[in-house]
Design a protein around this motif. Structure first.
Motif, mmCIF file in Angstrom:
data_model
loop_
_atom_site.group_PDB
_atom_site.id
_atom_site.type_symbol
_atom_site.label_atom_id
_atom_site.label_comp_id
_atom_site.label_asym_id
_atom_site.label_seq_id
_atom_site.Cartn_x
_atom_site.Cartn_y
_atom_site.Cartn_z
ATOM 1 N N PHE A 34 -27.469 -79.117 -87.191
ATOM 2 C CA PHE A 34 -27.448 -77.615 -86.485
ATOM 3 C C PHE A 34 -27.598 -76.513 -87.605
ATOM 4 N N ASP A 35 -26.739 -76.542 -88.697
ATOM 5 C CA ASP A 35 -27.271 -75.408 -89.550
ATOM 6 C C ASP A 35 -28.394 -75.306 -90.106
ATOM 7 N N ASP A 36 -29.169 -76.618 -90.697
ATOM 8 C CA ASP A 36 -30.628 -76.460 -90.841
ATOM 9 C C ASP A 36 -31.477 -75.932 -89.968
ATOM 10 N N PHE A 37 -31.246 -76.177 -88.667
ATOM 11 C CA PHE A 37 -32.094 -75.910 -87.564
ATOM 12 C C PHE A 37 -31.828 -74.308 -87.473
ATOM 13 N N LEU A 38 -30.407 -73.972 -87.197
ATOM 14 C CA LEU A 38 -30.179 -72.294 -87.214
ATOM 15 C C LEU A 38 -30.800 -71.582 -88.221
ATOM 16 N N ARG A 39 -30.722 -72.067 -89.205
ATOM 17 C CA ARG A 39 -31.055 -70.950 -90.538
ATOM 18 C C ARG A 39 -32.491 -71.136 -90.415
ATOM 19 N N ASN A 97 -34.208 -84.174 -77.977
ATOM 20 C CA ASN A 97 -33.998 -85.633 -78.567
ATOM 21 C C ASN A 97 -34.340 -85.578 -80.191
ATOM 22 N N GLY A 98 -35.447 -84.750 -80.427
ATOM 23 C CA GLY A 98 -35.467 -84.657 -81.856
ATOM 24 C C GLY A 98 -34.559 -84.498 -82.936
ATOM 25 N N LEU A 99 -33.796 -83.245 -82.457
ATOM 26 C CA LEU A 99 -32.643 -82.916 -83.240
ATOM 27 C C LEU A 99 -31.465 -83.951 -83.194
ATOM 28 N N GLY A 100 -31.371 -84.507 -81.925
ATOM 29 C CA GLY A 100 -30.547 -85.609 -81.870
ATOM 30 C C GLY A 100 -30.529 -86.585 -82.923
ATOM 31 N N ASN A 101 -32.085 -87.229 -82.866
ATOM 32 C CA ASN A 101 -32.262 -88.119 -83.541
ATOM 33 C C ASN A 101 -32.244 -87.777 -85.267
ATOM 34 N N ARG A 102 -32.355 -86.468 -85.539
ATOM 35 C CA ARG A 102 -32.441 -85.802 -86.836
ATOM 36 C C ARG A 102 -30.819 -86.040 -87.457
ATOM 37 N N LYS A 103 -30.006 -85.726 -86.425
ATOM 38 C CA LYS A 103 -28.581 -85.886 -86.730
ATOM 39 C C LYS A 103 -28.309 -87.636 -86.954
ATOM 40 N N ASN A 104 -28.866 -88.386 -86.179
ATOM 41 C CA ASN A 104 -28.273 -89.943 -86.469
ATOM 42 C C ASN A 104 -28.889 -90.374 -87.620
ATOM 43 N N VAL A 105 -30.123 -89.933 -88.123
ATOM 44 C CA VAL A 105 -30.516 -90.185 -89.612
ATOM 45 C C VAL A 105 -29.552 -89.853 -90.534
ATOM 46 N N LEU A 106 -29.102 -88.573 -90.389
ATOM 47 C CA LEU A 106 -27.850 -88.212 -91.410
ATOM 48 C C LEU A 106 -26.711 -89.066 -91.236
ATOM 49 N N LEU A 107 -26.341 -89.450 -90.147
ATOM 50 C CA LEU A 107 -25.098 -90.210 -90.005
ATOM 51 C C LEU A 107 -25.111 -91.492 -90.342
ATOM 52 N N LEU A 108 -26.615 -92.108 -90.167
ATOM 53 C CA LEU A 108 -26.517 -93.806 -90.778
ATOM 54 C C LEU A 108 -26.496 -93.563 -92.208
#
Length: 269
Positions: A34-39, A97-108
């Motif tokens: 979220f910070d990357d997106f909001l920035r 969904n793209g933003l959610g998948n972006r989070k999942n890449v970082l999580l994994l």
């Protein structure tokens, strides 16, 4: 011995924050996403950058929800609307969904780097529930539920799993709707009234209450006992091992009584 009413014959455990210490990993991945997106959005619009708050924002809008619901809920709090996209959107897509998948890449990536830690008290409780003959399932919004359970070494202690992939395949609504917990009870062959829900997320506690489950236990890892009670928890504990102690964990009645006595001590009149 297990801190449960006599009519409870099954336990439905949330995963992140209840059994495993992956909630902090999820939080870090959401914060970075979220910070990357909001920035980037602030730089393009000229508006001030207001970062994602890993405390209130995470607990209120994201924790316990399916990825897309978490994205949608948080963005709505900032009055931001993105196209929905599809679950197969690439991580760089400017969609929900793209933003959610972006989070999942970082999580994994974080899970690969740091592994999966469990709460020792939760493992102790799972073993005690197994020995007592209670049915046991994990119910999580995470699409990585199977991998996390296996990595945490909990597979032998759990009989069934309802995760984000199961929810998507079966069209189950995410927490705070009770659908996934109801599916977990069905897999174990018990009525909701016979099952206890164990949750650390406000949305998960609300789901347990909405589903008419026999007992809802809030697990307070972040100092939100009052909120867990307000969302429908019958009892709040710091750790599942507390349910195995002689001392009674916190209930709404006990909390009100404690507050009354505390006030009386401050003001004897």
């Amino acid at each position: 011995m297990l801190g449960l009413p006599g009519h409870v014959t099954a336990c439905l455990f949330d995963l992140d924050g209840v059994l495993t210490q992956t909630a902090r990993v999820h939080n870090a991945a959401w914060t970075r996403t979220f910070d990357d997106f909001l920035r980037q959005r602030a730089a393009a619009s000229g508006e001030p950058f207001q970062p994602f708050d890993p405390g209130p924002d995470y607990n209120r809008y994201v924790d316990g929800r399916p990825r897309a619901d978490g994205v949608r809920s948080f963005l709505a709090s900032r009055k931001i609307v993105l196209p929905e996209g599809t679950p197969d959107d690439p991580p760089e897509a400017e969609t929900v969904n793209g933003l959610g998948n972006r989070k999942n890449v970082l999580l994994l990536q974080r899970l690969r780097d740091s592994g999966v830690e469990v709460y020792p008290g939760s493992v102790h409780y799972l073993k005690a529930a197994t020995a007592a003959g209670l049915r046991r399932a994990v119910v999580t919004a995470s699409a990585n539920g199977a991998e996390v359970v296996a990595a945490a070494g909990l597979a032998s202690l759990l009989e069934a799993r309802v995760d984000g992939l199961v929810a998507r395949d079966q069209g189950l609504r995410g927490k705070p709707h009770p659908d996934t917990f109801l599916a977990g009870a069905k897999l174990l062959g018990v009525d909701p009234a016979q099952a206890a829900v164990f949750e650390d997320a406000l949305s998960g506690v609300a789901a347990g209450r909405a589903g008419g489950f026999g007992y809802v236990i809030g697990v307070d890892r972040v100092g939100q006992a009052d909120e867990l009670l307000a969302h429908g928890a019958d009892r709040v504990v710091k750790d599942l091992a507390d349910l195995l102690d002689i001392a009674e964990p916190l209930t709404p009645a006990a909390r009100n009584s404690a507050a009354h006595h505390s006030a009386a001590e401050r003001d004897p009149a």
